[in-house]
Design a protein around this motif. Structure first.
Motif, PDB file in Angstrom:
ATOM      1  N   UNK A  57       0.819  -1.206   0.000  1.00 61.03           N
ATOM      2  CA  UNK A  57       0.000   0.000   0.000  1.00 61.03           C
ATOM      3  C   UNK A  57       0.857   1.263   0.000  1.00 61.03           C
ATOM      4  N   UNK A  58       2.119   1.132   0.393  1.00 59.22           N
ATOM      5  CA  UNK A  58       3.010   2.280   0.556  1.00 59.22           C
ATOM      6  C   UNK A  58       4.062   2.282  -0.548  1.00 59.22           C
ATOM      7  N   UNK A 123      -0.547   7.885  -1.071  1.00 57.01           N
ATOM      8  CA  UNK A 123      -1.205   8.582   0.032  1.00 57.01           C
ATOM      9  C   UNK A 123      -1.501  10.034  -0.322  1.00 57.01           C
ATOM     10  N   UNK A 124      -2.352  10.651   0.486  1.00 52.68           N
ATOM     11  CA  UNK A 124      -2.826  12.004   0.203  1.00 52.68           C
ATOM     12  C   UNK A 124      -1.692  13.021   0.202  1.00 52.68           C
ATOM     13  N   UNK A 125      -0.720  12.850   1.085  1.00 49.69           N
ATOM     14  CA  UNK A 125       0.386  13.800   1.159  1.00 49.69           C
ATOM     15  C   UNK A 125       1.221  13.771  -0.116  1.00 49.69           C
ATOM     16  N   UNK A 126       1.597  12.581  -0.544  1.00 46.07           N
ATOM     17  CA  UNK A 126       2.442  12.436  -1.732  1.00 46.07           C
ATOM     18  C   UNK A 126       1.707  12.866  -2.995  1.00 46.07           C
ATOM     19  N   UNK A 143     -11.934  12.460  -4.997  1.00 46.80           N
ATOM     20  CA  UNK A 143     -10.552  11.990  -5.056  1.00 46.80           C
ATOM     21  C   UNK A 143     -10.410  10.762  -4.167  1.00 46.80           C
ATOM     22  N   UNK A 144      -9.894   9.682  -4.740  1.00 46.03           N
ATOM     23  CA  UNK A 144      -9.671   8.445  -3.994  1.00 46.03           C
ATOM     24  C   UNK A 144      -8.175   8.156  -3.993  1.00 46.03           C
ATOM     25  N   UNK A 145      -7.578   8.176  -2.800  1.00 40.55           N
ATOM     26  CA  UNK A 145      -6.169   7.831  -2.652  1.00 40.55           C
ATOM     27  C   UNK A 145      -6.100   6.345  -2.325  1.00 40.55           C
ATOM     28  N   UNK A 146      -5.979   5.542  -3.372  1.00 47.86           N
ATOM     29  CA  UNK A 146      -5.986   4.088  -3.202  1.00 47.86           C
ATOM     30  C   UNK A 146      -4.749   3.648  -2.429  1.00 47.86           C
ATOM     31  N   UNK A 147      -4.976   2.766  -1.476  1.00 40.87           N
ATOM     32  CA  UNK A 147      -3.935   2.389  -0.537  1.00 40.87           C
ATOM     33  C   UNK A 147      -4.122   3.096   0.788  1.00 40.87           C
TER      34      UNK A 147
END
Length: 242
Positions: A57-58, A123-126, A143-147
Motif C-alpha cells: 500500500x506504501x 497517500x494524500x500527502x504524496x 478523489x480516492x487515494x488508493x492504498x
C-alpha cells in the motif's frame, strides 16, 4: 464511434503528470549518493514494480522491496538495495512534476461537462503535492487515494468507492490511465470502460506511437476499450468540439 459516458475517472502518475526528473536520472543519483556501483536500470525497476504492486500500500515500501529483490536475484546483498532506495526516496521531490500534454486544460474542460474523479495509488500527502504541482488540487469532484482510502489498484475497490461518491453507474463511467496492470485491469474488474494512455516505454516493440495502436494488438493484456496518445486526445474521443 465516440465514447458514450456519464462520468470520467483519471489516474494521476504518468497519466496527468510526470516527474521532472526521470526514473533513470534518480537511479543514477541514488547509486552515486549511496556509493554503490549501478546494478539495475529503469526498465528493470518497472518490471519488479509491476510484479509486486498488489502486495504493498506504501510507495516507499514497495520501492524498497523492489530494490532488495533485484539485488537478491543478482546474488547481491539486499542491504545494497535498501541503501539505494533510501537515497532514491530522499532525492524524489513529489511536487517537482509537470503536466502531460493538454493537462490541466483538458481536465478542467471535461470537468465542466462531466462529474470527474481522481483514482490514484498513493497517500494524500504524496499525491496531493503532485496535484498542487500541476494546478489540479481543486479540479476533481471526488478523489480516492488508493492504498489509503481503499485497497490499491488493480483492486476494484477504489473504483467502486469513486462510483458511489459520484453517484454514477460503472458501465456509464470511463477510467483513463497509463497502466494496463493497475488502471485497465482495475477498471475492468469494477465494470468501468477504460482508456489506456501509454507512456512510450509501455508500447509494444513494433509500435512507435500510441495513436497507431489497436486495442486488439496481441501484446496488450488486459485489453482497454480505447487507446489514446494522451489525455489531450480525450475530448475528441468523447465527441466534444473544440
Amino acid at each position: 464511434m465516440p465514447l458514450d459516458v456519464d462520468a470520467i475517472c483519471f489516474d494521476l502518475d504518468d497519466t496527468l503528470c510526470v516527474y521532472e526528473r526521470t526514473v533513470e536520472d534518480l537511479l543514477a543519483l541514488s547509486f552515486e549518493r549511496a556509493a554503490v556501483e549501478p546494478f539495475f536500470d529503469g526498465p528493470t525497476y518497472r518490471t519488479y514494480f509491476d510484479r509486486f504492486l498488489e502486495d504493498f500500500d506504501d510507495a516507499d515500501a514497495l520501492r524498497t522491496h523492489c530494490f532488495e529483490a533485484i539485488a537478491a536475484d543478482q546474488g547481491r546483498d539486499p542491504a545494497l538495495g535498501r541503501e539505494v532506495a533510501r537515497e532514491y526516496a530522499a532525492a524524489r521531490d513529489q511536487s517537482n512534476v509537470q503536466p502531460r500534454s493538454g493537462v490541466p486544460e483538458v481536465v478542467r474542460r471535461l470537468g465542466e461537462r462531466y462529474p470527474i474523479a481522481l483514482v490514484t495509488n498513493g497517500d494524500a500527502s504524496m499525491q496531493g503535492a503532485k496535484l498542487e504541482g500541476v494546478g489540479l488540487s481543486d479540479a476533481f469532484d471526488v478523489t480516492v487515494f488508493a492504498g489509503e482510502d481503499a485497497a490499491p489498484k488493480p483492486s476494484a475497490e477504489p473504483f467502486e468507492h469513486a462510483l458511489v461518491e459520484l453517484g454514477v453507474r460503472a458501465d456509464r463511467t470511463v477510467h483513463v490511465g497509463n497502466s494496463l496492470e493497475s488502471d485497465v485491469a482495475g477498471a475492468t474488474a469494477a465494470g468501468l470502460q477504460s482508456v489506456w494512455t501509454p507512456a512510450e516505454h509501455d508500447l509494444p516493440a513494433d509500435v512507435q506511437a500510441a495513436e497507431r495502436l489497436d486495442p486488439d494488438h496481441p501484446e496488450i493484456e488486459p485489453r482497454p476499450d480505447v487507446v489514446l496518445s494522451g489525455v489531450d486526445a480525450l475530448a475528441d474521443e468523447l465527441g466534444i468540439e473544440h
